[in-house]
Write an enzyme that holds these catalytic residues in place. Sequence first.
Site, PDB file in Angstrom:
ATOM      1  CB  CYS A 168      -0.998   0.007   1.129  1.00  0.00           C
ATOM      2  SG  CYS A 168      -2.190  -1.341   1.257  1.00  0.00           S
ATOM      3  CB  ILE A 169       2.952   2.708   2.596  1.00  0.00           C
ATOM      4  CG1 ILE A 169       2.146   2.412   3.913  1.00  0.00           C
ATOM      5  CG2 ILE A 169       3.890   3.950   2.957  1.00  0.00           C
ATOM      6  CD1 ILE A 169       1.063   3.337   3.948  1.00  0.00           C
TER       7      ILE A 169
END
Length: 437
Positions: free
Chosen positions: A274-275
């Site tokens: 995600c990040i």
Amino acid sequence: MSVYIDLKQKIKKKKAIITVMGLGYVGLPIALEFCKKGFSVNGLDTNLRRIRKLRKGMSYINDISDSEISGILKTKRFKVTADPKVLNVSDAVIMCVPTPLRKIKEPDISYVVRASKVLSRYLRHGQIVVLESTTYPGTTRDIMLPELRKSGLEMDKDFYLAFSPERIDPGNPKYSFVNIPKVIGGFNKRGTELGRLLYSSVIRKVVGVSNPEVAEVTKLLENTFRIVNIGLINEFAHLCHKLKIDVWEVIKAAKTKPFGFMPFYPGPGIGGHCIPADPVYLSWKARKVGFETRMVDLAAKVNRGVPAHIVERVGDMLKEKKIKFAGAKILLMGVTYKKDVNDLRESPALDIIEALKKKKVKLSYHDPFIPYLDVHGIKARSRKITPALLKKQDLVIVVTDHSDIDYSVIAKNAKVVFDTRDIFEKKKIKSENIVKL
Ligand SMILES: NC(=O)c1ccc[n+]([C@@H]2O[C@H](COP(=O)([O-])OP(=O)(O)OC[C@H]3O[C@@H](n4cnc5c(N)ncnc54)[C@H](O)[C@@H]3O)[C@@H](O)[C@H]2O)c1
């Protein structure tokens, strides 16, 4: 009976058959949770290895045990398959396929497109479809909906469609799928309400929003908030090092303020699905409307530079001991992108490994979650931690602070330990040979 009323009744009575497309870190916990609450669930995946494992009652995700899988299989309410025909006999379809980055660092929504094409072939009157994959605003409306319309069916008359971002945090012992509030946005009140009802069967709090775009961008805001704050604290850590101030102590002091401050911690860099990916999804979409996401892009740049900074610090530490990079013996503790998960995706350890290998370091690693590593042309087995192995190293770098590691053995036997996670302080282990980030 209208599709809305029919689906509402089926969901309330737990008679709705659910198919989860994509049984990964996101999809598998969702599928199991619906089963536990009494629904019949089909787990649909294209990865035959994962299907075989699940059918044997074996898990490939840390947070889910083998016994949990075999227990659910015994209920006969969980069927695992690669056959998309199950889509046609489902009342609700939850799509959790990957949304990675392309090589050129652009969103890769090909999995969503392919899965939507398959779904379109099997879509029938009377279904609700929810996309959970993290993506840029407009994906549900502009990519998924046109594919589903190819079925000849009409949204809101024959089927409902909504977006609901997944917020699961693998390895988090406090928050799991059931106690993290869920956001859902349909194309109208009925679509949102049906989605809200569906998830309310398994999640304590479900928040409806006006449309899919709000839900899509909510997820990107949450993760961008983290990226920017992690970038800030990583830069701050670099500055504190130059100023010879302990950044960890600064954060500890700052977080005593009961309002207006939220602690974020520096580390060896960002990783995971995600990040590192989400700002790319956001800035890509922003560029399409002629907007530059300067804060996000800068934070992403700062974060990308962290592994190189770690290697620079390693160089300084070796230099102090009059040891050259080439031939130096370095052991990495932990290679996954965060603690207590078996996920290597985008792990900063991989960048650190690549950089150290270029400098001809003699590298080894230990990670209880990754018995074998095959990256950047490096094939290695996780080493067993022994006092003898530790003593042989010029430097030990704690990259990932897994819980199940005896840090006191490391402090006691390694010549120098570079702690990028402040784990020794957390464990209250004090030793002269520990260098903090
Ligand atoms: N991993 C996380 O912590 C996390 C958290 C929140 C959101 N997300 C988002 O959720 C989505 C899924 O992430 P993940 O970590 O579960 O990915 P994953 O790679 O672990 O799992 C995805 C699964 O989808 C399967 N798949 C691909 N195409 C398919 C198709 N056409 N039909 C059926 N199955 C198909 C793959 O084989 C795989 O098993 C991504 O968009 C991700 O960004 C992930």
